[in-house]
Design a protein around this motif. Structure first.
Motif, PDB file in Angstrom:
ATOM      1  N   THR A   1      40.146  26.011  81.368  1.00  0.00           N
ATOM      2  CA  THR A   1      39.819  24.620  81.054  1.00  0.00           C
ATOM      3  C   THR A   1      39.139  24.507  79.698  1.00  0.00           C
ATOM      4  OG1 THR A   1      39.518  24.222  83.421  1.00  0.00           O
ATOM      5  CG2 THR A   1      38.640  22.567  81.908  1.00  0.00           C
ATOM      6  N   VAL A   2      38.234  25.415  79.414  1.00  0.00           N
ATOM      7  CA  VAL A   2      37.557  25.411  78.110  1.00  0.00           C
ATOM      8  C   VAL A   2      38.571  25.620  76.992  1.00  0.00           C
ATOM      9  CG1 VAL A   2      35.818  26.556  76.705  1.00  0.00           C
ATOM     10  CG2 VAL A   2      35.440  26.256  79.162  1.00  0.00           C
ATOM     11  N   HIS A   3      39.474  26.556  77.191  1.00  0.00           N
ATOM     12  CA  HIS A   3      40.478  26.818  76.160  1.00  0.00           C
ATOM     13  C   HIS A   3      41.374  25.610  75.934  1.00  0.00           C
ATOM     14  CE1 HIS A   3      40.086  31.379  77.240  1.00  0.00           C
ATOM     15  NE2 HIS A   3      39.039  30.912  76.579  1.00  0.00           N
ATOM     16  N   ASN A   4      41.781  24.968  77.008  1.00  0.00           N
ATOM     17  CA  ASN A   4      42.642  23.793  76.870  1.00  0.00           C
ATOM     18  C   ASN A   4      41.917  22.652  76.160  1.00  0.00           C
ATOM     19  OD1 ASN A   4      44.721  25.116  78.210  1.00  0.00           O
ATOM     20  ND2 ASN A   4      44.060  24.397  80.221  1.00  0.00           N
ATOM     21  N   ASN A   5      40.607  22.518  76.397  1.00  0.00           N
ATOM     22  CA  ASN A   5      39.839  21.456  75.731  1.00  0.00           C
ATOM     23  C   ASN A   5      39.669  21.737  74.234  1.00  0.00           C
ATOM     24  OD1 ASN A   5      39.579  20.159  78.195  1.00  0.00           O
ATOM     25  ND2 ASN A   5      37.558  21.042  78.633  1.00  0.00           N
ATOM     26  N   LEU A   6      39.651  23.006  73.858  1.00  0.00           N
ATOM     27  CA  LEU A   6      39.387  23.350  72.465  1.00  0.00           C
ATOM     28  C   LEU A   6      40.650  23.556  71.638  1.00  0.00           C
ATOM     29  CD1 LEU A   6      36.427  25.881  72.870  1.00  0.00           C
ATOM     30  CD2 LEU A   6      36.307  23.460  72.310  1.00  0.00           C
ATOM     31  N   LYS A   7      41.785  23.790  72.276  1.00  0.00           N
ATOM     32  CA  LYS A   7      43.007  24.073  71.526  1.00  0.00           C
ATOM     33  C   LYS A   7      43.388  22.980  70.540  1.00  0.00           C
ATOM     34  CE  LYS A   7      45.307  27.347  74.609  1.00  0.00           C
ATOM     35  NZ  LYS A   7      46.433  27.563  75.558  1.00  0.00           N
ATOM     36  N   PRO A   8      43.246  21.672  70.878  1.00  0.00           N
ATOM     37  CA  PRO A   8      43.614  20.646  69.886  1.00  0.00           C
ATOM     38  C   PRO A   8      42.824  20.734  68.587  1.00  0.00           C
ATOM     39  CG  PRO A   8      43.422  19.673  72.078  1.00  0.00           C
ATOM     40  CD  PRO A   8      42.885  21.066  72.174  1.00  0.00           C
ATOM     41  N   TYR A   9      41.659  21.360  68.616  1.00  0.00           N
ATOM     42  CA  TYR A   9      40.817  21.416  67.413  1.00  0.00           C
ATOM     43  C   TYR A   9      41.038  22.705  66.613  1.00  0.00           C
ATOM     44  CZ  TYR A   9      38.493  17.687  69.973  1.00  0.00           C
ATOM     45  OH  TYR A   9      38.231  16.523  70.649  1.00  0.00           O
ATOM     46  N   ALA A  10      42.017  23.507  66.999  1.00  0.00           N
ATOM     47  CA  ALA A  10      42.295  24.755  66.280  1.00  0.00           C
ATOM     48  C   ALA A  10      42.650  24.523  64.810  1.00  0.00           C
ATOM     49  CB  ALA A  10      43.406  25.535  66.984  1.00  0.00           C
TER      50      ALA A  10
ATOM     51  N   GLU B   1      40.992  35.250  76.833  1.00  0.00           N
ATOM     52  CA  GLU B   1      39.977  34.893  75.847  1.00  0.00           C
ATOM     53  C   GLU B   1      40.302  35.507  74.484  1.00  0.00           C
ATOM     54  OE1 GLU B   1      36.829  33.176  74.078  1.00  0.00           O
ATOM     55  OE2 GLU B   1      37.536  32.809  76.123  1.00  0.00           O
ATOM     56  N   GLN B   2      40.776  36.740  74.471  1.00  0.00           N
ATOM     57  CA  GLN B   2      41.118  37.374  73.198  1.00  0.00           C
ATOM     58  C   GLN B   2      42.277  36.648  72.531  1.00  0.00           C
ATOM     59  OE1 GLN B   2      41.276  41.753  72.783  1.00  0.00           O
ATOM     60  NE2 GLN B   2      43.382  41.492  72.144  1.00  0.00           N
ATOM     61  N   LYS B   3      43.272  36.262  73.311  1.00  0.00           N
ATOM     62  CA  LYS B   3      44.412  35.532  72.740  1.00  0.00           C
ATOM     63  C   LYS B   3      43.963  34.193  72.175  1.00  0.00           C
ATOM     64  CE  LYS B   3      48.976  33.753  73.994  1.00  0.00           C
ATOM     65  NZ  LYS B   3      49.964  33.592  75.107  1.00  0.00           N
ATOM     66  N   PHE B   4      43.076  33.508  72.909  1.00  0.00           N
ATOM     67  CA  PHE B   4      42.601  32.209  72.432  1.00  0.00           C
ATOM     68  C   PHE B   4      41.786  32.368  71.146  1.00  0.00           C
ATOM     69  CE2 PHE B   4      39.007  29.254  72.260  1.00  0.00           C
ATOM     70  CZ  PHE B   4      39.690  28.049  72.107  1.00  0.00           C
ATOM     71  N   CYS B   5      40.862  33.320  71.142  1.00  0.00           N
ATOM     72  CA  CYS B   5      40.012  33.502  69.962  1.00  0.00           C
ATOM     73  C   CYS B   5      40.822  33.944  68.752  1.00  0.00           C
ATOM     74  CB  CYS B   5      38.910  34.531  70.260  1.00  0.00           C
ATOM     75  SG  CYS B   5      37.649  33.937  71.402  1.00  0.00           S
ATOM     76  N   THR B   6      41.822  34.789  68.985  1.00  0.00           N
ATOM     77  CA  THR B   6      42.650  35.237  67.872  1.00  0.00           C
ATOM     78  C   THR B   6      43.380  34.075  67.222  1.00  0.00           C
ATOM     79  OG1 THR B   6      42.946  37.394  68.927  1.00  0.00           O
ATOM     80  CG2 THR B   6      44.512  36.804  67.217  1.00  0.00           C
ATOM     81  N   ALA B   7      43.894  33.165  68.067  1.00  0.00           N
ATOM     82  CA  ALA B   7      44.608  32.014  67.520  1.00  0.00           C
ATOM     83  C   ALA B   7      43.644  30.949  66.999  1.00  0.00           C
ATOM     84  CB  ALA B   7      45.515  31.414  68.602  1.00  0.00           C
ATOM     85  N   PHE B   8      42.540  30.719  67.715  1.00  0.00           N
ATOM     86  CA  PHE B   8      41.630  29.629  67.348  1.00  0.00           C
ATOM     87  C   PHE B   8      40.855  29.956  66.076  1.00  0.00           C
ATOM     88  CE2 PHE B   8      37.777  27.009  67.850  1.00  0.00           C
ATOM     89  CZ  PHE B   8      38.371  25.783  68.101  1.00  0.00           C
ATOM     90  N   PHE B   9      40.414  31.225  65.936  1.00  0.00           N
ATOM     91  CA  PHE B   9      39.618  31.619  64.769  1.00  0.00           C
ATOM     92  C   PHE B   9      40.437  32.424  63.752  1.00  0.00           C
ATOM     93  CE2 PHE B   9      36.555  31.130  68.234  1.00  0.00           C
ATOM     94  CZ  PHE B   9      35.620  30.289  67.640  1.00  0.00           C
TER      95      PHE B   9
END
Length: 784
Positions: free
Chosen positions: A289-298, A414-422
């Protein structure tokens, strides 16, 4: 007659050589004779100075063309001419005079012909003069025309120059216009996007979309590819100052909004593990849920990474600090629930006292029990069986496997999200100062980054290492509690069952070997834990070996089977079940060999120190038991120890029988030893009976001392002694008794054979036979 003269020897040689060559070429049949002509001159090699001219009194220029043969017509004319003068062959001078006279006649005729054509020549000359006069008229007319058009030519040239200048001016104006349009198009940001940069609305989807579009437009404008000379234009500098203001304003808006968003997501109440209590299998909640909420702001984070590195770094720290709390709570509750499920078993039903688990280093929690005594191979059989934790160990292994399986998808998500987000998979831009970054910044991917290295391959390796370190660093900060919590859970159960270190070694080894990305944080964490678990496993095996080495015999009772020999079978079955088809089996086999070496050394040592049980009996019984259990276990790595155990058992059996059975017919055996000594001294077998000490009367006297009844009585006493020495659980009494029977029969046969050889026809025999011996041994065994 001709005379030639030369100025030097080289000219003379050159002239004569040329004359010799021409004679050979053109006069092959009428070649003149060359007298006093050196042979070395008769060669095709030209003299050193081929260009030297031969100076002679009469200059000869060889203009003669190449020799041409006469045609047929010329030959016919020559023959006809010579036929008219028969004397041509005999008197050449008369022939020459005739030819000269004919030639003069012909020249006269030619002159008369030329004089006859004089009038025609004069007419031709008059025509030529008329033509010359007409040409002069035409030339004068052309001069008039040339003077007329000269003025027009100058006008046309001036018009051409003016037209060329206009074309150049027009082209320059066009290029200038295109360049200005290019600058304006690259540096222009629409008013709508300018408003989005200054007053960014990130709460609504439309506002977020406009903000992302405005940020991209600003990046394109600031990274516009302009000629270095155009950068110094006042308008360009002024526009770039506006860009800098918009960048700072937009960066502040993004940082303020995302900072609050990260803190808000971190402070949310995480899913309680109580919601999973009803499930039969333990489940680890994720933060999708946290990842889905933050993905639009990548895209905004990517913009900050490119345009404001400091703000990007600060936001990354805020994200890590906020999410770290949630992950720490989730992981802590997960392992707390795993401990509760362990405590729901036999751990909670009374094993251990109410003391704290001081040895594990954990904070005492409600429901925890104290550690039980460590199971050692040297423990007595009753204590070893009482400490069996098979059911709890299987439950712990299941929970550990579940925990490792659940951790991997959560971590990878989490690693996949952070790699793409940051954008952790991209090299960070180098920033010397803000202005240079804004003017010449460009994102560099791993494939296009410019790195000064000796080779491209080395550069790629260093870049990949740098990226992996960045990913591991961020994951390490987010999951800092993972390693201590997982190790705490393992240590928690190790205090109840020391055998669990084998389960942990196998499970962690499997997950480390199956890891697809060996460089990520989770794989590194598992590998670090695996090293610690391997140390615990080594300590566990060292404790087992030490317990064997420190085993002391109980001198007050019969020895029997030693505890570590009896317990090894259970130990091996547990280990084989855990390490079945495991990658870490080499560690177990290495420990097997160390344990076997310790057992093989301990058995003779304990046997030698024991007072109630003979040394050979301790070795015989324990190695017999060890051989039997190794045969049942069928462990390939211990085949050599199985063979050695059998050999030691047989050697101990033979030594025991030899020592304790001895020679029941002692006096008779001594008498026979004397006979053997005489035979060794050279006495013949037929003469032994004539010796006073070894006469037939003396032999009969010795034999009378061993009637069948006394022999059976002695064997019965020996049986009781052997029965006291041997333990009942190994059931070797009949084996030893049969071995003694074979030894007794062999002694009987040796005595009978010696008597028959040295006292033939004396009719002297023992009072019992081999059949009687078999009956004695059988009756004694049955009576007991």
């Amino acid at each position: 007659m001709y005379h030639w003269s030369a100025t030097n020897l080289k000219e003379r040689q050159s002239f004569l050589t040329s004359l010799w060559k021409m004679s050979n070429k053109y006069l092959p049949k009428q070649k003149p004779a060359f007298l006093n002509f050196p042979e070395e001159w008769q060669t095709d090699v030209a003299p050193a100075q081929e260009s030297a001219e031969v100076t002679v009194s009469t200059t000869i220029v060889d203009d003669t063309p190449e020799y041409m043969p006469l045609t047929e017509r010329e030959i016919a004319d020559l023959e006809r001419l010579m036929s008219q003068c028969d004397f041509a062959y005999s008197n050449s001078e008369a022939f020459m005079e005739t030819l000269a006279r004919d030639l003069s006649i012909l020249d006269g005729k030619n002159i008369h012909s030329v004089l006859a054509a004089e009038q025609q020549v004069e007419a031709l000359m008059s025509h030529l003069e008329n033509a010359i006069s007409e040409a002069d008229k035409i030339e004068s007319q052309l001069n008039v025309y040339c003077d007329s058009i000269q003025h027009i030519q100058k006008s046309i040239v001036n018009m051409g120059k003016k037209n060329t200048t206009n074309q150049v001016i027009g082209k320059n104006n066009q290029v200038l216009l295109e360049e200005l349009e290019n600058i304006i198009s690259q540096l222009d940001v629409p008013y709508k996007l300018q408003k989005a940069l200054i007053e960014a609305d990130l709460n609504s989807p439309n506002g977020l979309k406009e903000a992302i579009e405005a940020g991209n437009a600003l990046v394109r404008a600031m990274n516009a590819d302009l000629h270095p000379a155009l950068v110094n234009l006042a308008a360009v500098q002024e526009q770039r100052k506006r860009f800098d203001k918009w960048r700072i304003k937009f960066s502040q808006s993004i940082c303020r909004y995302l900072n609050n968003l990260f803190i808000h997501e971190g402070n949310k109440e995480f899913l309680s593990m109580e919601g999973y209590h009803h499930e039969s299998r333990l489940t680890l909640p994720t933060l999708d849920t946290v990842h889905n909420n933050l993905k639009p702001y990548a895209p905004l984070m990517h913009w900050l990474r490119q345009m404001d590195r400091k703000a990007f770094t600060d936001l990354s720290k805020v994200y890590i600090s906020s999410l770290q709390k949630r992950y720490e709570a989730v992981i802590r509750q997960f392992f707390e629930e795993a401990r509760n499920r362990l405590n729901a078993g036999s751990l909670r039903r009374g094993k251990g006292s109410s003391q704290d688990i001081s040895s594990s280093g954990l904070t005492p929690r409600e429901g925890q029990n104290s550690p039980v005594t460590q199971r050692l191979l040297a423990q007595e059989r009753e204590q070893w069986k009482a400490a069996d934790e098979t059911t709890d160990r299987e439950k712990f292994d299941e929970l550990l496997e579940r925990a490792l399986t659940q951790l991997e998808p959560m971590f990878l998500a989490e690693q996949k999200f952070c790699t793409a987000f940051f954008q952790l998979d991209m090299v960070s831009p180098t920033r010397s100062n803000t202005q240079s970054t804004l003017s010449s910044f460009s994102m560099q991917s791993p494939g296009s980054a410019v790195i000064t290295t000796p080779s491209k391959e080395e550069a790629e390796r260093k870049m990949e290492k740098y990226i992996n370190e960045e990913v591991r660093r961020m994951m390490g900060e987010l999951f800092g509690s993972l390693e201590p919590e997982l190790m705490g859970f393992i240590t928690y159960y190790e205090n109840f069952d020391s055998f669990c270190c084998m389960n942990v070694l196998v499970r962690l080894g499997q997950h480390v070997m199956l890891a697809q990305d060996t460089g990520n944080f989770l794989s590194v964490t598992f590998a670090t834990l695996l090293v610690q678990v391997k140390r615990n496993f080594d300590k566990f095996m060292t404790a087992q070996i030490k317990s064997i080495e420190e085993t002391k015999p109980n001198r007050t009772i019969k020895c029997g089977i030693l505890p570590f020999v009896d317990n090894f079978e259970d130990f091996a079955k547990i280990a084989e079940k855990i390490f079945q088809n495991a990658e870490r089996r080499n560690d177990l086999e290495k420990s097997y060999r160390s344990l076997m070496s310790a057992i093989f050394e301990a058995i003779p040592r304990i046997g030698g120190d024991h007072q109630k049980t003979p040394h050979q009996v301790v070795i015989m019984e324990n190695f017999h038991r060890l051989h039997a259990l190794l045969s049942r276990l069928k462990i390939v790595a211990l085949d050599s120890y199985k063979k050695e155990a059998k050999q030691r058992y047989q050697d101990a059996l033979k030594a025991y029988v030899t020592q304790y059975f001895g020679r029941p017919l002692e006096k008779l055996n001594i008498f026979c030893d004397g006979i053997q000594a005489k035979l060794s001294q050279g006495v013949k077998e037929s003469e032994v009976s004539y010796q006073m000490a070894y006469s037939k009367q003396e032999l009969r006297k010795v034999i009378k001392e061993y009637p069948a009844r006394e022999v059976k009585k002695g064997l019965d006493s020996l049986y009781r002694k052997v029965e006291k020495h041997l333990c009942e659980e190994e059931n070797l009494l009949q084996v030893v008794w049969r071995a003694m029977q074979e030894v007794f029969i062999q002694q009987y046969r040796n005595v009978e054979d010696l008597i028959q050889r040295c006292y033939p026809n004396a009719m002297i025999t023992l009072e019992f036979t081999i059949q009687d011996i078999l009956v004695f041994f059988s009756e004694i065994a049955q009576s007991h």
